[in-house]
Design a protein around this motif. Structure first.
Motif, PDB file in Angstrom:
ATOM      1  N   PHE A   1      14.654  -9.862 -11.280  1.00  0.00           N
ATOM      2  CA  PHE A   1      15.924  -9.665 -11.960  1.00  0.00           C
ATOM      3  C   PHE A   1      15.761  -8.837 -13.234  1.00  0.00           C
ATOM      4  N   SER A   2      14.733  -8.003 -13.284  1.00  0.00           N
ATOM      5  CA  SER A   2      14.519  -7.149 -14.451  1.00  0.00           C
ATOM      6  C   SER A   2      14.546  -5.696 -14.027  1.00  0.00           C
ATOM      7  N   GLU A   3      14.420  -4.795 -15.009  1.00  0.00           N
ATOM      8  CA  GLU A   3      14.434  -3.369 -14.723  1.00  0.00           C
ATOM      9  C   GLU A   3      13.145  -2.904 -14.068  1.00  0.00           C
ATOM     10  N   HIS A   4      12.145  -3.773 -13.980  1.00  0.00           N
ATOM     11  CA  HIS A   4      10.863  -3.416 -13.379  1.00  0.00           C
ATOM     12  C   HIS A   4      10.749  -3.920 -11.945  1.00  0.00           C
ATOM     13  N   ALA A   5      11.860  -4.253 -11.307  1.00  0.00           N
ATOM     14  CA  ALA A   5      11.822  -4.822  -9.960  1.00  0.00           C
ATOM     15  C   ALA A   5      11.545  -3.716  -8.942  1.00  0.00           C
ATOM     16  N   VAL A   6      10.302  -3.318  -8.822  1.00  0.00           N
ATOM     17  CA  VAL A   6       9.878  -2.306  -7.863  1.00  0.00           C
ATOM     18  C   VAL A   6       9.200  -3.032  -6.703  1.00  0.00           C
ATOM     19  N   TRP A   7       9.650  -2.757  -5.501  1.00  0.00           N
ATOM     20  CA  TRP A   7       9.268  -3.576  -4.360  1.00  0.00           C
ATOM     21  C   TRP A   7       7.802  -3.423  -3.990  1.00  0.00           C
ATOM     22  N   ALA A   8       7.268  -2.218  -4.081  1.00  0.00           N
ATOM     23  CA  ALA A   8       5.862  -2.036  -3.701  1.00  0.00           C
ATOM     24  C   ALA A   8       4.951  -2.854  -4.603  1.00  0.00           C
ATOM     25  N   LYS A   9       5.221  -2.820  -5.894  1.00  0.00           N
ATOM     26  CA  LYS A   9       4.395  -3.588  -6.828  1.00  0.00           C
ATOM     27  C   LYS A   9       4.614  -5.086  -6.643  1.00  0.00           C
TER      28      LYS A   9
ATOM     29  N   PHE B   1       0.817  -1.219   0.000  1.00  0.00           N
ATOM     30  CA  PHE B   1       0.000   0.000   0.000  1.00  0.00           C
ATOM     31  C   PHE B   1       0.847   1.263   0.000  1.00  0.00           C
ATOM     32  N   ARG B   2       2.101   1.159  -0.414  1.00  0.00           N
ATOM     33  CA  ARG B   2       2.993   2.313  -0.447  1.00  0.00           C
ATOM     34  C   ARG B   2       3.404   2.631  -1.877  1.00  0.00           C
ATOM     35  N   TYR B   3       3.944   3.846  -2.046  1.00  0.00           N
ATOM     36  CA  TYR B   3       4.562   4.205  -3.305  1.00  0.00           C
ATOM     37  C   TYR B   3       5.937   3.546  -3.394  1.00  0.00           C
ATOM     38  N   ASP B   4       6.455   3.426  -4.599  1.00  0.00           N
ATOM     39  CA  ASP B   4       7.757   2.781  -4.762  1.00  0.00           C
ATOM     40  C   ASP B   4       8.856   3.510  -3.994  1.00  0.00           C
ATOM     41  N   SER B   5       8.767   4.832  -3.932  1.00  0.00           N
ATOM     42  CA  SER B   5       9.788   5.608  -3.225  1.00  0.00           C
ATOM     43  C   SER B   5       9.705   5.443  -1.715  1.00  0.00           C
ATOM     44  N   ASP B   6       8.549   4.987  -1.202  1.00  0.00           N
ATOM     45  CA  ASP B   6       8.375   4.828   0.253  1.00  0.00           C
ATOM     46  C   ASP B   6       8.403   3.372   0.689  1.00  0.00           C
ATOM     47  N   ALA B   7       8.837   2.480  -0.180  1.00  0.00           N
ATOM     48  CA  ALA B   7       8.716   1.049   0.102  1.00  0.00           C
ATOM     49  C   ALA B   7       9.486   0.631   1.350  1.00  0.00           C
ATOM     50  N   PHE B   8      10.632   1.243   1.605  1.00  0.00           N
ATOM     51  CA  PHE B   8      11.482   0.805   2.711  1.00  0.00           C
ATOM     52  C   PHE B   8      11.420   1.752   3.912  1.00  0.00           C
ATOM     53  N   ASP B   9      10.376   2.557   3.996  1.00  0.00           N
ATOM     54  CA  ASP B   9      10.199   3.396   5.184  1.00  0.00           C
ATOM     55  C   ASP B   9       9.916   2.517   6.399  1.00  0.00           C
ATOM     56  N   PRO B  10      10.397   2.910   7.581  1.00  0.00           N
ATOM     57  CA  PRO B  10      10.175   2.076   8.777  1.00  0.00           C
ATOM     58  C   PRO B  10       8.716   2.078   9.201  1.00  0.00           C
ATOM     59  N   GLY B  11       8.349   1.039   9.940  1.00  0.00           N
ATOM     60  CA  GLY B  11       6.996   0.937  10.464  1.00  0.00           C
ATOM     61  C   GLY B  11       6.087   0.106   9.578  1.00  0.00           C
ATOM     62  N   LEU B  12       5.024  -0.406  10.188  1.00  0.00           N
ATOM     63  CA  LEU B  12       4.068  -1.236   9.469  1.00  0.00           C
ATOM     64  C   LEU B  12       2.918  -0.432   8.874  1.00  0.00           C
ATOM     65  N   ILE B  13       2.678   0.768   9.390  1.00  0.00           N
ATOM     66  CA  ILE B  13       1.570   1.590   8.899  1.00  0.00           C
ATOM     67  C   ILE B  13       2.116   2.607   7.905  1.00  0.00           C
ATOM     68  N   PRO B  14       1.706   2.569   6.643  1.00  0.00           N
ATOM     69  CA  PRO B  14       2.219   3.523   5.646  1.00  0.00           C
ATOM     70  C   PRO B  14       1.796   4.956   5.975  1.00  0.00           C
ATOM     71  N   GLU B  15       2.721   5.900   5.806  1.00  0.00           N
ATOM     72  CA  GLU B  15       2.395   7.299   6.048  1.00  0.00           C
ATOM     73  C   GLU B  15       1.511   7.869   4.938  1.00  0.00           C
ATOM     74  N   ASN B  16       1.751   7.432   3.700  1.00  0.00           N
ATOM     75  CA  ASN B  16       0.962   7.884   2.557  1.00  0.00           C
ATOM     76  C   ASN B  16       0.379   6.664   1.829  1.00  0.00           C
ATOM     77  N   PRO B  17      -0.653   6.060   2.379  1.00  0.00           N
ATOM     78  CA  PRO B  17      -1.201   4.837   1.747  1.00  0.00           C
ATOM     79  C   PRO B  17      -1.776   5.127   0.367  1.00  0.00           C
ATOM     80  N   THR B  18      -1.658   4.143  -0.511  1.00  0.00           N
ATOM     81  CA  THR B  18      -2.159   4.283  -1.874  1.00  0.00           C
ATOM     82  C   THR B  18      -2.573   2.925  -2.422  1.00  0.00           C
ATOM     83  N   LEU B  19      -3.498   2.955  -3.360  1.00  0.00           N
ATOM     84  CA  LEU B  19      -3.933   1.742  -4.055  1.00  0.00           C
ATOM     85  C   LEU B  19      -3.373   1.680  -5.473  1.00  0.00           C
TER      86      LEU B  19
END
Length: 324
Positions: free
Chosen positions: A282-290, A37-55
């Motif tokens: 292992f591709s260029e699309h390896a975005v953790w949030a997705k 539920f996070r943006y790709d840029s916020d994927a590794f922010d600490p905590g279990l509750i996202p600060e800026n949740p998104t769908l």
């Protein structure tokens, strides 16, 4: 009779270790859901509750929103430098072509989901149908060599998949079932049936033995055939075991990676979810949030299926274990 009261320390330690086990099991799944539920840029922010949740991740995976790669490849960056020397009209045309190419389907989740659902569902249904008739023959019909066949079926299950992968691949290559994505998926369909059929027959056979033979004898006296007895008596009375076997076979096909990575790897359009998600890492699309959103959606069908038929599953696993 003296009833001993359990000490506070023992009770505390018992529930403490239970809580540790629950946290150990549930935390990875909770973290996966949180990142999804996070943006790709916020994927590794600490905590279990996202600060800026998104769908956004789920919308892109399910096709409600177009997925655009945010980072240019090295080739595109070099091309952008070369465009500075071109006239303005040509530069705009090339930029439009680059933008349209970047809007390609970089994460075909729905296609992989459909491939996994098709393979797992068909193989589980076929294994169940064959298993019903095979288990009935083991538990009710006598014929020469029945015990040998029954033990031979279980012996096949004891052989590991890694050992069978090379000979099976060589066999399917010789008969031409690896020449395209469709034939490779058909080869996987056969392999999944082979993997699940032995245990399906064993579980159903044990359950069929708990059904009194007098019920079948009464039906046969009234003029019913063996097939009629199976359809009208055995199957309705064995529904808990049948549902258990189907879920077991479905999960094998849904999560299987070894054979899928061997047979369908050359054909991206035929990828199943385990293979497709691994390739994305292992591709260029390896975005953790997705990736986490895709993992959550991958787990949803099994969770929903389990919760829907939980009471049948419990009955099917325990029935047949005790003989009266």
């Amino acid at each position: 009779m003296v009833v001993r009261k359990r000490s506070f320390i023992k009770t505390f330690l018992f529930w403490f270790f239970i809580a540790l086990v629950v946290i150990f099991v549930a935390y990875p799944f909770a973290y996966m859901v949180s990142v999804s539920f996070r943006y790709d840029s916020d994927a590794f922010d600490p905590g279990l509750i996202p600060e800026n949740p998104t769908l956004t991740q789920y919308a892109q995976l399910l096709g409600f929103q177009e997925s655009i790669r945010q980072q240019m490849s090295e080739e595109e960056q070099q091309l952008m430098k070369l465009l500075e020397s071109l006239p303005e009209e040509q530069r705009e045309q090339v930029l439009q072509n680059i933008q349209s190419s970047r809007r390609r389907e970089s994460f075909p989740f729905l296609r992989w989901f459909g491939n996994s659902l098709l393979l797992a569902g068909l193989s589980a249904l076929t294994s169940l149908i064959i298993g019903i008739f095979g288990a009935y023959s083991f538990s009710r019909v006598w014929y020469p060599g029945r015990t040998l066949v029954q033990r031979g079926v279980l012996l096949v299950y004891l052989v590991g998949g890694v050992i069978l992968s090379v000979p099976l691949y060589d066999l399917f290559v010789r008969i031409g079932l690896t020449n395209s994505g469709g034939t490779s998926m058909f080869a996987l369909y056969i392999i999944y049936i082979i993997q699940t059929l032995p245990v399906s027959m064993y579980m159903l056979g044990n359950y069929f033995r708990t059904i009194p033979e007098s019920i079948e004898e009464a039906a046969l006296i009234d003029g019913s055939t063996r097939i009629g007895t199976i359809m009208r008596i055995i199957i309705p009375l064995s529904m808990p075991a049948i549902i258990t076997v189907f879920i077991y076979a479905f999960m094998i096909g849904w999560n299987e990676y070894l054979f899928a990575s061997i047979f369908i790897r050359p054909y991206p359009s035929a990828y199943t979810l385990p293979v497709g998600l691994r390739e994305i890492f292992f591709s260029e699309h390896a975005v953790w949030a997705k990736m986490m959103a895709a993992s959550v959606l991958t787990a949803v069908p099994v969770i929903v299926l389990f919760m829907t038929v939980e009471k049948y599953l419990t009955a099917g696993l325990t029935a047949g274990g005790v003989k009266e």
